[in-house]
Design a protein around this motif. Structure first.
Motif, mmCIF file in Angstrom:
data_model
loop_
_atom_site.group_PDB
_atom_site.id
_atom_site.type_symbol
_atom_site.label_atom_id
_atom_site.label_comp_id
_atom_site.label_asym_id
_atom_site.label_seq_id
_atom_site.Cartn_x
_atom_site.Cartn_y
_atom_site.Cartn_z
ATOM 1 N N LEU A 1 15.779 -13.654 1.749
ATOM 2 C CA LEU A 1 16.099 -12.233 1.821
ATOM 3 C C LEU A 1 16.215 -11.774 3.273
ATOM 4 O O LEU A 1 17.133 -11.003 3.614
ATOM 5 C CB LEU A 1 15.020 -11.428 1.092
ATOM 6 C CG LEU A 1 15.215 -9.906 1.072
ATOM 7 C CD1 LEU A 1 16.546 -9.535 0.437
ATOM 8 C CD2 LEU A 1 14.068 -9.230 0.335
ATOM 9 N N VAL A 2 15.314 -12.242 4.129
ATOM 10 C CA VAL A 2 15.389 -11.886 5.557
ATOM 11 C C VAL A 2 16.703 -12.389 6.159
ATOM 12 O O VAL A 2 17.383 -11.665 6.916
ATOM 13 C CB VAL A 2 14.186 -12.469 6.314
ATOM 14 C CG1 VAL A 2 14.351 -12.273 7.825
ATOM 15 C CG2 VAL A 2 12.889 -11.813 5.838
ATOM 16 N N LEU A 3 17.075 -13.616 5.821
ATOM 17 C CA LEU A 3 18.338 -14.168 6.319
ATOM 18 C C LEU A 3 19.527 -13.348 5.834
ATOM 19 O O LEU A 3 20.454 -13.053 6.604
ATOM 20 C CB LEU A 3 18.471 -15.626 5.868
ATOM 21 C CG LEU A 3 19.783 -16.332 6.231
ATOM 22 C CD1 LEU A 3 19.938 -16.433 7.744
ATOM 23 C CD2 LEU A 3 19.834 -17.717 5.589
ATOM 24 N N ILE B 1 19.555 -10.204 4.967
ATOM 25 C CA ILE B 1 19.584 -8.907 5.646
ATOM 26 C C ILE B 1 20.192 -9.052 7.042
ATOM 27 O O ILE B 1 21.018 -8.228 7.466
ATOM 28 C CB ILE B 1 18.167 -8.316 5.721
ATOM 29 C CG1 ILE B 1 17.678 -7.943 4.312
ATOM 30 C CG2 ILE B 1 18.143 -7.089 6.627
ATOM 31 C CD1 ILE B 1 16.234 -7.489 4.266
ATOM 32 N N ASP B 2 19.832 -10.121 7.737
ATOM 33 C CA ASP B 2 20.392 -10.351 9.079
ATOM 34 C C ASP B 2 21.897 -10.609 9.025
ATOM 35 O O ASP B 2 22.634 -10.209 9.937
ATOM 36 C CB ASP B 2 19.686 -11.540 9.743
ATOM 37 C CG ASP B 2 18.233 -11.229 10.081
ATOM 38 O OD1 ASP B 2 17.894 -10.033 10.175
ATOM 39 O OD2 ASP B 2 17.434 -12.187 10.228
ATOM 40 N N LEU B 3 22.357 -11.268 7.968
ATOM 41 C CA LEU B 3 23.780 -11.602 7.841
ATOM 42 C C LEU B 3 24.566 -10.523 7.097
ATOM 43 O O LEU B 3 25.765 -10.698 6.855
ATOM 44 C CB LEU B 3 23.929 -12.933 7.094
ATOM 45 C CG LEU B 3 23.355 -14.171 7.784
ATOM 46 C CD1 LEU B 3 23.501 -15.394 6.889
ATOM 47 C CD2 LEU B 3 24.050 -14.416 9.115
ATOM 48 N N HIS B 4 23.896 -9.437 6.721
ATOM 49 C CA HIS B 4 24.521 -8.337 5.978
ATOM 50 C C HIS B 4 25.100 -8.808 4.641
ATOM 51 O O HIS B 4 26.149 -8.333 4.198
ATOM 52 C CB HIS B 4 25.633 -7.684 6.815
ATOM 53 C CG HIS B 4 25.164 -7.182 8.157
ATOM 54 N ND1 HIS B 4 24.359 -6.068 8.302
ATOM 55 C CD2 HIS B 4 25.363 -7.678 9.408
ATOM 56 C CE1 HIS B 4 24.096 -5.873 9.589
ATOM 57 N NE2 HIS B 4 24.688 -6.835 10.292
ATOM 58 N N ALA C 1 26.591 -15.103 -5.077
ATOM 59 C CA ALA C 1 27.402 -16.279 -5.391
ATOM 60 C C ALA C 1 27.064 -17.452 -4.469
ATOM 61 O O ALA C 1 27.006 -18.607 -4.908
ATOM 62 C CB ALA C 1 28.886 -15.934 -5.297
ATOM 63 N N LEU C 2 26.834 -17.165 -3.192
ATOM 64 C CA LEU C 2 26.462 -18.229 -2.252
ATOM 65 C C LEU C 2 25.104 -18.819 -2.619
ATOM 66 O O LEU C 2 24.900 -20.043 -2.534
ATOM 67 C CB LEU C 2 26.439 -17.684 -0.827
ATOM 68 C CG LEU C 2 27.803 -17.335 -0.214
ATOM 69 C CD1 LEU C 2 27.619 -16.648 1.130
ATOM 70 C CD2 LEU C 2 28.660 -18.584 -0.067
ATOM 71 N N ALA C 3 24.160 -17.970 -3.023
ATOM 72 C CA ALA C 3 22.848 -18.477 -3.436
ATOM 73 C C ALA C 3 22.962 -19.319 -4.701
ATOM 74 O O ALA C 3 22.322 -20.376 -4.818
ATOM 75 C CB ALA C 3 21.893 -17.300 -3.664
ATOM 76 N N HIS C 4 23.770 -18.877 -5.659
ATOM 77 C CA HIS C 4 23.985 -19.666 -6.872
ATOM 78 C C HIS C 4 24.708 -20.972 -6.559
ATOM 79 O O HIS C 4 24.448 -21.995 -7.202
ATOM 80 C CB HIS C 4 24.788 -18.850 -7.880
ATOM 81 C CG HIS C 4 23.999 -17.753 -8.511
ATOM 82 N ND1 HIS C 4 24.513 -16.917 -9.474
ATOM 83 C CD2 HIS C 4 22.713 -17.357 -8.323
ATOM 84 C CE1 HIS C 4 23.582 -16.052 -9.852
ATOM 85 N NE2 HIS C 4 22.488 -16.304 -9.167
ATOM 86 N N THR C 5 25.609 -20.926 -5.583
ATOM 87 C CA THR C 5 26.291 -22.154 -5.173
ATOM 88 C C THR C 5 25.302 -23.172 -4.624
ATOM 89 O O THR C 5 25.411 -24.377 -4.905
ATOM 90 C CB THR C 5 27.356 -21.835 -4.108
ATOM 91 O OG1 THR C 5 28.333 -20.951 -4.655
ATOM 92 C CG2 THR C 5 28.047 -23.108 -3.634
ATOM 93 N N ALA C 6 24.332 -22.703 -3.839
ATOM 94 C CA ALA C 6 23.320 -23.608 -3.294
ATOM 95 C C ALA C 6 22.528 -24.287 -4.407
ATOM 96 O O ALA C 6 22.119 -25.457 -4.272
ATOM 97 C CB ALA C 6 22.377 -22.836 -2.373
ATOM 98 N N MET C 7 22.323 -23.582 -5.529
ATOM 99 C CA MET C 7 21.594 -24.171 -6.647
ATOM 100 C C MET C 7 22.476 -25.097 -7.482
ATOM 101 O O MET C 7 22.020 -26.115 -8.004
ATOM 102 C CB MET C 7 21.017 -23.055 -7.535
ATOM 103 C CG MET C 7 19.911 -22.254 -6.868
ATOM 104 S SD MET C 7 19.142 -21.063 -7.991
ATOM 105 C CE MET C 7 20.449 -19.849 -8.109
#
Length: 277
Positions: A128-130, A132-135, A144-150
């Protein structure tokens, strides 16, 4: 005991196991669909097992009043983006693992599997911190990017197995007749692997559709359907939502995924037949 009797007993045992598994899966779905439209009076009537009075009030309320319809649209967008990104990254990686020999190949495959060892809740706050930093927080592309990582480790392993099953002689013959390596992949290997890739896409879609923890952590306004349903249920009377609303939520969660699987299965069977021909 003769062979015919053994065969009959095995057949009976097999069909009994299949029937038991089907009942185990189907009955909860039927109950969820039935009680999603049951009136409050019939639901709390102890003399009625099968309701006779129905209403669409609870499904309608969850869909349009409490925002589940927007969650459905967000879930579809996220699932499609997850499939696209996973395949853009996973298909070349799976092809390379299947068709090429290079140092550390087995270690890379083991590392891909090892990515699933880390529990997601442990990474929730740093993620979540990452974001927020990357907007990327509270965005569909971020989910979608988080689901892609999984999903990506499974996509790589599944596609590598699929491509390993396509004989390299086909590609070599295509290159003999003037095709490049990419051309032989696009015109020979890819069509033969399409049924397996479609199955991998189905797996990726279902994984993204059902995922709730990451979507709940990373979003507030642009929630996917599971996160929206969780928010609705938790926001009702301190988490004690009425049971008929829970059944309505289960119906809303299950039906789109079942329709997608039904459509994809028909397409998969048709495509498999074309490929075999």
């Amino acid at each position: 005991m003769n062979d015919e009797t053994k065969y009959a007993l095995k057949k009976v045992g097999f069909y009994t196991a299949v029937f038991t598994a089907a009942v185990w899966i189907v009955i909860p779905i039927i109950i969820s669909f039935l009680y999603a439209f049951t009136s409050k009076a019939d639901y709390y009537d102890p003399t009625k097992i099968i309701p006779t009075s129905f209403t669409s009030e609870y499904v309608h309320t969850i869909l349009f009043t409490l925002g589940a319809w927007d969650g459905i649209k967000n879930s579809v967008i996220v699932a499609v983006l997850t499939i696209i990104i996973s395949f853009i990254l996973g298909v070349p990686a799976g092809y390379s693992i299947a068709k090429y020999v290079f140092p550390g190949k087995d270690h890379i495959k083991l590392s891909i599997v090892a990515l699933r060892m880390f529990p997601i809740p442990v990474m929730a706050i740093p993620l979540l911190v990452l974001y927020i930093d990357l907007h990327l927080a509270d965005t569909l592309i971020g989910v979608a990017l988080a689901h892609t990582a999984m999903a990506l480790p499974f996509v790589v392993l599944i596609t590598s197995s699929i491509f390993a099953g396509v004989s390299k002689e086909y590609e070599e013959a295509a290159m003999v007749f003037g095709l490049t390596r990419f051309g032989s992949f696009r015109k020979i290997t890819l069509p033969l692997a399409l049924p397996g890739l479609a199955a991998a896409a189905m797996f990726t879609f279902v994984m993204s559709w059902n995922e709730v923890f990451v979507a709940s952590i990373l979003t507030l306004n642009n929630r996917t359907l599971p996160a929206q349903i969780l928010s609705i249920m938790a926001g009702s009377s301190g988490g004690a939502a009425p049971d008929y609303y829970k059944f309505a939520a289960a119906f809303i969660m299950t039906l789109p995924a079942m329709l997608f699987i039904l459509f994809a299965r028909r397409y998969l069977v048709t495509m498999w037949g074309i490929t075999l021909k």
